[in-house]
Design a protein around this motif. Sequence first.
Motif, mmCIF file in Angstrom:
data_model
loop_
_atom_site.group_PDB
_atom_site.id
_atom_site.type_symbol
_atom_site.label_atom_id
_atom_site.label_comp_id
_atom_site.label_asym_id
_atom_site.label_seq_id
_atom_site.Cartn_x
_atom_site.Cartn_y
_atom_site.Cartn_z
ATOM 1 N N ARG A 96 0.918 -1.230 -0.059
ATOM 2 C CA ARG A 96 -0.038 0.035 -0.044
ATOM 3 C C ARG A 96 0.859 1.275 0.129
ATOM 4 N N PHE A 97 0.323 2.424 -0.900
ATOM 5 C CA PHE A 97 0.913 3.459 -0.448
ATOM 6 C C PHE A 97 -0.014 4.658 -0.041
ATOM 7 N N ARG A 98 0.582 5.420 0.749
ATOM 8 C CA ARG A 98 -0.504 6.396 1.373
ATOM 9 C C ARG A 98 0.154 8.017 1.143
ATOM 10 N N VAL A 118 6.321 9.445 -0.179
ATOM 11 C CA VAL A 118 4.945 8.613 0.026
ATOM 12 C C VAL A 118 5.427 7.677 1.178
ATOM 13 N N ALA A 120 5.011 3.775 2.526
ATOM 14 C CA ALA A 120 4.920 2.509 1.843
ATOM 15 C C ALA A 120 4.999 1.356 2.837
ATOM 16 N N LEU A 124 6.997 -3.488 -0.376
ATOM 17 C CA LEU A 124 7.347 -2.724 -1.342
ATOM 18 C C LEU A 124 8.256 -3.162 -2.444
ATOM 19 N N PHE A 196 10.588 6.985 0.333
ATOM 20 C CA PHE A 196 9.512 5.833 0.891
ATOM 21 C C PHE A 196 9.597 5.771 2.384
ATOM 22 N N ASN A 218 -3.386 3.677 -2.158
ATOM 23 C CA ASN A 218 -3.340 3.102 -3.260
ATOM 24 C C ASN A 218 -2.762 1.521 -3.084
ATOM 25 N N LEU A 287 -1.467 8.290 -8.585
ATOM 26 C CA LEU A 287 -0.248 8.799 -8.124
ATOM 27 C C LEU A 287 0.357 9.896 -8.903
#
Length: 810
Positions: A96-98, A118, A120, A124, A196, A218, A287
């Motif tokens: 997940r990405f925030r 981001v 993560a 990843l 990250f 995401n 993104l």
Amino acid sequence: MIRNYFKTALRNLWKNKGFSAINIVGLAIGLATCLLILIFVMDEQSYDRYNKNADRIYRLDGEIKFGGNHFILAVAPAPAGPTLLRDYPEVLKEVRFRMNGGRLVKKGNQNIKEESVVMADSTLFEVFTLPMIEGDPHTALKDARTVVITEKIAKKYFDATNVVGRTLMINDSIPYKVTGVIKDIPAQSHFHFDFFLSLTESEEAKRSEDAWLSNNFNTYLLLQEGTDPKRFAAKLNKGIITTYIAPLLRSAVNISVDDFFKAGNTVGFSLTPLTDIHLHSNKTAELDANGNIQYVYIFSAIAAFILLIACVNFMNLSTARSASRAKEVGIRKVLGSLRGNLISQFMMESVVVSFIAMSLALGLAYLLLPVFNQLSAKQMEIGLFSRPWLLPAMVGLVLIVGVLAGSYPALFLSAFRPILVLKGHVAAGFKTSWLRNSLVVFQFCISIFLLVGTAVIYRQLQYIHNRELGFNRDQVLVINNPYVMGDEARVFKEKLLHLPGVEGATMTGYLPTSDNRNDDAIFESPDLDIKKSISMQTWPVDDQYIPVLGMKLSAGRNFSRDMKTDSNAVIVNEAAVRLMQGQKPLESKLYEIDDLKTKKLREYHIIGVVKDFNFNSLREVVTPVMLFLRPDDGRMALRVHSGNIHRLVGQMEDEWRKMAPSQPFTYIFMDEEFNNIYRSEQRMGGISLSFSLLAIFIACLGLFGLTAYAAEQRTREIGIRKVLGASVGGIISLLSKDFLRLVLVAMAIAFPLAWWAMHRWLQDFAYRITIGWEIFGVAALLAMGIALMTVSFQAVKAALANPVRSLRSE
């Protein structure tokens, strides 16, 4: 034999230098354009394919239709990824990405605002192929307050890449340990991050019970080999809705899933293949700015059309020269040449022209590539050696073009009957060639089509730029990140208000041109009746927001700091009023769920209605907005009026330096931020215009050559007419009218096709122009004017020639 063909071809080309040049230049431009567009298309289609498992990576997307709004999202709920990994064997890995804005990163005593940041998951590097230079990809993001950075960032902040274990100070006071350095992310990626941060520290990422109705992450899934994504999407949809979303709906608004869907609402998820994201996805919360498959199709068609126009030129000019080559063919046949030998000879000439044109095209492509990169905002390279297949492909293209362009002339010329040829019965063929006329119509049909398309794109962009948006973006300067000053941000605002040239200021992160959004379910009754619910943007603003941004109230009043009751007051837009079932909005109340578990409500009373203002792209209709009075120091917007704006900005920066000396001062004008939303259309419009001009230029080259041969074939006729008293104007009209008639036919074909294609393109915009007759009128005048100028040059030359010279041999 081949050597003889080659030498003969070179002699013929040199003998007719002018028309050989027209052929070569036309083909070279067509091939160079084709090569540039080919590189563009390849670049667009190569996105995210650097990932080892690209064909098995999918993004989990959400869809919500509720309360008058319909959202198609590139994000999913926080617990979705971990839940799918746990409950579904089809999921091998998830990450997940925030995204929640940039960060201030300290270098020395100064902070630098970094936007490519981001949060993560630690998985990843198990999903995406991001080669690590330093550090362990399996453990790099497992601990809180850790960060993985790209190679360029390591060099920027440490002047080295072996920096694992060192510390970056983020947001002025939070130390992050560098646990990995990765190679810079390829340009052909749908995300470009340099920092990250570990998602382990995020409390939001750990929420599970009440987070299924909130979409902020995401989420990417690496599926097991052999998994059918369509079947899996249907399976996970059913499972998630039944197991997790249904209980929340019953708990929050006392409604079953069946009743929720029957009311016209939607909630669900879909899987988007990783390699489809760049060209096929334009959803909320992407993104990065993605491309558009339509432009790939359009430019591919343009490349093919321009190449066809160049080939048509070759065919037209070669067959037009039939009179001058007829005796050559007749004598060759009388001396025993077979038709096959003649076809080989003419095909060799065509291929030689193609090879010369390709050599010139390569030079043109290298010369024009920097301009094309600037227009398309890319960093493409031709890469003859980095792409081993490209050179053989170009050789193959040359052969195809040579055969295609030379086939008809070869067959046409080799079919002459020697007795008729030597008696002079060939020249009339020029006047009656339906195929040649059809090819001229085809050329100008394409050119006019491109001309109309470019005009429509330009008009739409002008409409966007000049449309009344419901707010005044001119002379509004936006200062970023006043929150770094903490409680002093409001003091800074007051100081700026005392500067000459500053007419007003408002402080909030929610501006119409920014991408900061917050959507909530708002109810018209305290019983949370879903039939009386509206999905609204809820924005915290201050009392100066409406006047500074030039918005207009259609009813009620603005906020007032002097009225304590305004702490629970709201102003809604007209789109919200249209969805409200109450007849008198100023006497209505709205309710928001403050706590999902306890069902505690927050009550608001409406004090005003603001006229609709566009806060999304003009591709979308205006949706409901609710403004409420709350402090928010995300950004500061100032309405300015100064004869020396640079001096005023300098004074603002001086005040900033006094109060936040170690923090970066960054700003942007609101109209510039608005234009950035349509940067893609502006780039595509520029490229389309360039290609349209190239197409018209190539078509005119052919028309120029045809006119010259027409004048040459009618030299004696023109001489006789002049001796008998014909005027120069009459001669020009005689030579021009046939070609202009063909341009008119091209218009009649091109205009309906262009209207249909551009009407389809405009459907992507909720607010758009209508394609009026004036666009076609201007295109017609331009096409006729360009064609007339091209034809007239040769026509005037022929009309002014001395008739004695053309008749002395009679």
